[in-house]
Scaffold this motif. Structure first.
Motif, PDB file in Angstrom:
ATOM      1  N   THR A 170      81.637   8.197   6.101  1.00  0.00           N
ATOM      2  CA  THR A 170      81.673   8.236   7.561  1.00  0.00           C
ATOM      3  C   THR A 170      82.980   8.872   8.018  1.00  0.00           C
ATOM      4  N   GLU A 171      83.117   9.018   9.341  1.00  0.00           N
ATOM      5  CA  GLU A 171      84.348   9.575   9.898  1.00  0.00           C
ATOM      6  C   GLU A 171      85.531   8.622   9.723  1.00  0.00           C
ATOM      7  N   THR A 172      85.249   7.352   9.529  1.00  0.00           N
ATOM      8  CA  THR A 172      86.316   6.363   9.323  1.00  0.00           C
ATOM      9  C   THR A 172      86.534   6.056   7.838  1.00  0.00           C
ATOM     10  N   MET A 173      86.099   6.971   6.983  1.00  0.00           N
ATOM     11  CA  MET A 173      86.186   6.763   5.539  1.00  0.00           C
ATOM     12  C   MET A 173      87.615   6.476   5.078  1.00  0.00           C
ATOM     13  N   ASN A 174      88.603   7.176   5.643  1.00  0.00           N
ATOM     14  CA  ASN A 174      89.983   6.986   5.199  1.00  0.00           C
ATOM     15  C   ASN A 174      90.506   5.590   5.519  1.00  0.00           C
ATOM     16  N   LEU A 175      90.008   4.990   6.601  1.00  0.00           N
ATOM     17  CA  LEU A 175      90.386   3.607   6.897  1.00  0.00           C
ATOM     18  C   LEU A 175      89.819   2.657   5.853  1.00  0.00           C
ATOM     19  N   GLU A 176      88.589   2.914   5.428  1.00  0.00           N
ATOM     20  CA  GLU A 176      87.955   2.107   4.372  1.00  0.00           C
ATOM     21  C   GLU A 176      88.722   2.267   3.062  1.00  0.00           C
ATOM     22  N   ILE A 177      89.141   3.493   2.780  1.00  0.00           N
ATOM     23  CA  ILE A 177      89.902   3.764   1.555  1.00  0.00           C
ATOM     24  C   ILE A 177      91.231   3.017   1.582  1.00  0.00           C
ATOM     25  N   GLU A 178      91.915   3.094   2.704  1.00  0.00           N
ATOM     26  CA  GLU A 178      93.215   2.420   2.839  1.00  0.00           C
ATOM     27  C   GLU A 178      93.058   0.909   2.661  1.00  0.00           C
ATOM     28  N   HIS A 179      92.015   0.346   3.228  1.00  0.00           N
ATOM     29  CA  HIS A 179      91.768  -1.094   3.083  1.00  0.00           C
ATOM     30  C   HIS A 179      91.494  -1.443   1.622  1.00  0.00           C
TER      31      HIS A 179
END
Length: 382
Positions: A333-342
């Motif tokens: 998704t467009e928020t993939m990097n937030l998921e990765i960081e978490h």
């Protein structure tokens, strides 16, 4: 004695994964089913060059007609290779012809040329012409694409060999009748590892004090280089390292990015099979547009070595559905990097060890599923 033909553009010593999988199938059909196996393939190169391995079956290599180094030559070979492979294999006496999806239009030619003439199986390593839409080569509304897809699924094979249950269900929707189906996961290591000495051949990058993330294999159109780069960037902190060994159209882009980070280790010419177990978490990526059109074998290979995976893609993919007990999931998704960081911020050695433990039962199930599949194929008689 059962006579079986396998049709694939690639075959060892060419190291293309489709050919390697076909070679493994040939080995077990010969060994366990006493089958006479003939392989029809093209005398063509592939990424990965050549590999040192035993080659099984009688191999018939056909010459490519057009220059594979030019764009027009590649396009013409895509049509010609499938046609000539089916034409030659159809003339060979066999009880079953197993057609892979390489070259991409091989199932298209098989559907039209093998109907009622030979018993044949479709081995869905990838799905084409759907892959052309997944890769944004053509639009789904394109008349040429619609013609190719209609003809590809016009005549059902006698047997479907699918990589997973989800892919099998997806393919069955294209036909007007149910098809006998065998599930054969790709990438399972069947050979028992040799007894290793205490001074095990550990890779130079091995460090038990950090969490080692890794991506190995193809970074092609079906894979998301942004996911890999995001994981490299997020893991640039104390307690992590990233091992990268890649080829394919996006490989150079990813390697150039990784060179900006001290914790990233780039391994050229492929990772040794016995080094895969030293990666704590294997990354697997499949763009959502490629769901069911491809099922990356690297997920199965990683699980087979006893290591968990981090999968980025669609939750409907077989890579997630088959291995969720020993995997983590990041939606594309467009928020993939937030998921990765978490993920990077919360992952622990204890959680990794717990997931790794769960691979043991999966490995046993996978190996038995593959061996059973080979036996079913070897005795198939409709």
């Amino acid at each position: 004695m059962k006579r079986i033909s396998i049709v694939s553009r690639h075959y060892p010593p060419n190291k293309n994964i489709n050919g390697v999988l076909a070679n493994q199938m040939a080995e077990y059909l010969i060994r366990d089913s006493d089958a006479e196996v003939t392989i029809f393939c093209m005398d063509a190169d592939a990424d990965g060059n050549t590999a040192s391995m035993d080659v099984f079956g009688k191999v018939v290599r056909l010459k490519q007609r057009f220059n594979p180094n030019s764009k027009m030559g590649k396009l013409l070979n895509m049509f010609y290779d499938g046609y000539i492979l089916i034409k030659k294999s159809k003339k060979h006496p066999s009880d079953l012809i197993i057609c892979t999806s390489s070259p991409p239009l091989l199932p298209f030619w098989a559907s039209g040329m093998l109907k009622k003439k030979r018993k044949w199986a479709f081995w869905s390593l990838d799905l084409f012409p759907e892959g052309f839409v997944s890769a944004n080569t053509v639009k789904e509304s394109n008349l040429g694409y619609r013609f190719l897809k209609k003809r590809t699924y016009r005549h059902a094979p006698d047997l479907l060999i699918a990589l997973g249950e989800e892919q099998a269900r997806h393919i069955q929707q294209n036909y007007h009748q149910p098809i006998p189906t065998i599930i054969l996961p790709a990438g399972v290591t069947l050979d028992e590892p040799a007894n290793e000495p205490e001074t095990d051949d550990k890779p130079t990058w091995y460090n038990p004090d950090v969490v080692t993330l890794g991506y190995f294999g193809n970074v092609g159109q079906a894979h998301n280089p942004e996911f890999i780069k995001g994981m490299i960037s997020a893991s640039d902190r104390e307690g992590f390292q990233f091992v990268l060994s890649v080829y394919g159209i996006n490989a150079q882009e990813v390697k150039e990015y990784a060179r900006n980070f001290k914790h990233a280790v780039i391994v050229e010419n492929g990772l040794a099979q016995h080094h895969l177990k030293y990666i704590d978490i294997h990354l697997v990526s499949l763009r959502t547009s490629w769901t069911h059109a491809a099922v990356p074998s690297k997920a199965v290979t990683a699980i087979s070595t006893g290591r968990p995976i981090l999968f980025c893609g669609s939750e409907h993919s077989d890579n997630w559905q088959m291995f969720k007990a020993a995997a983590w999931f990041i939606p594309e998704t467009e928020t993939m990097n937030l998921e990765i960081e978490h993920f990077i911020s919360t992952i622990s050695k204890e959680e990794i060890a717990s997931k790794a433990t769960r691979t043991k039962n999966i490995i046993v199930t996978l190996k038995q599923q593959v061996l059973d599949a080979y036996l079913q194929i070897g005795k198939y008689d409709r």
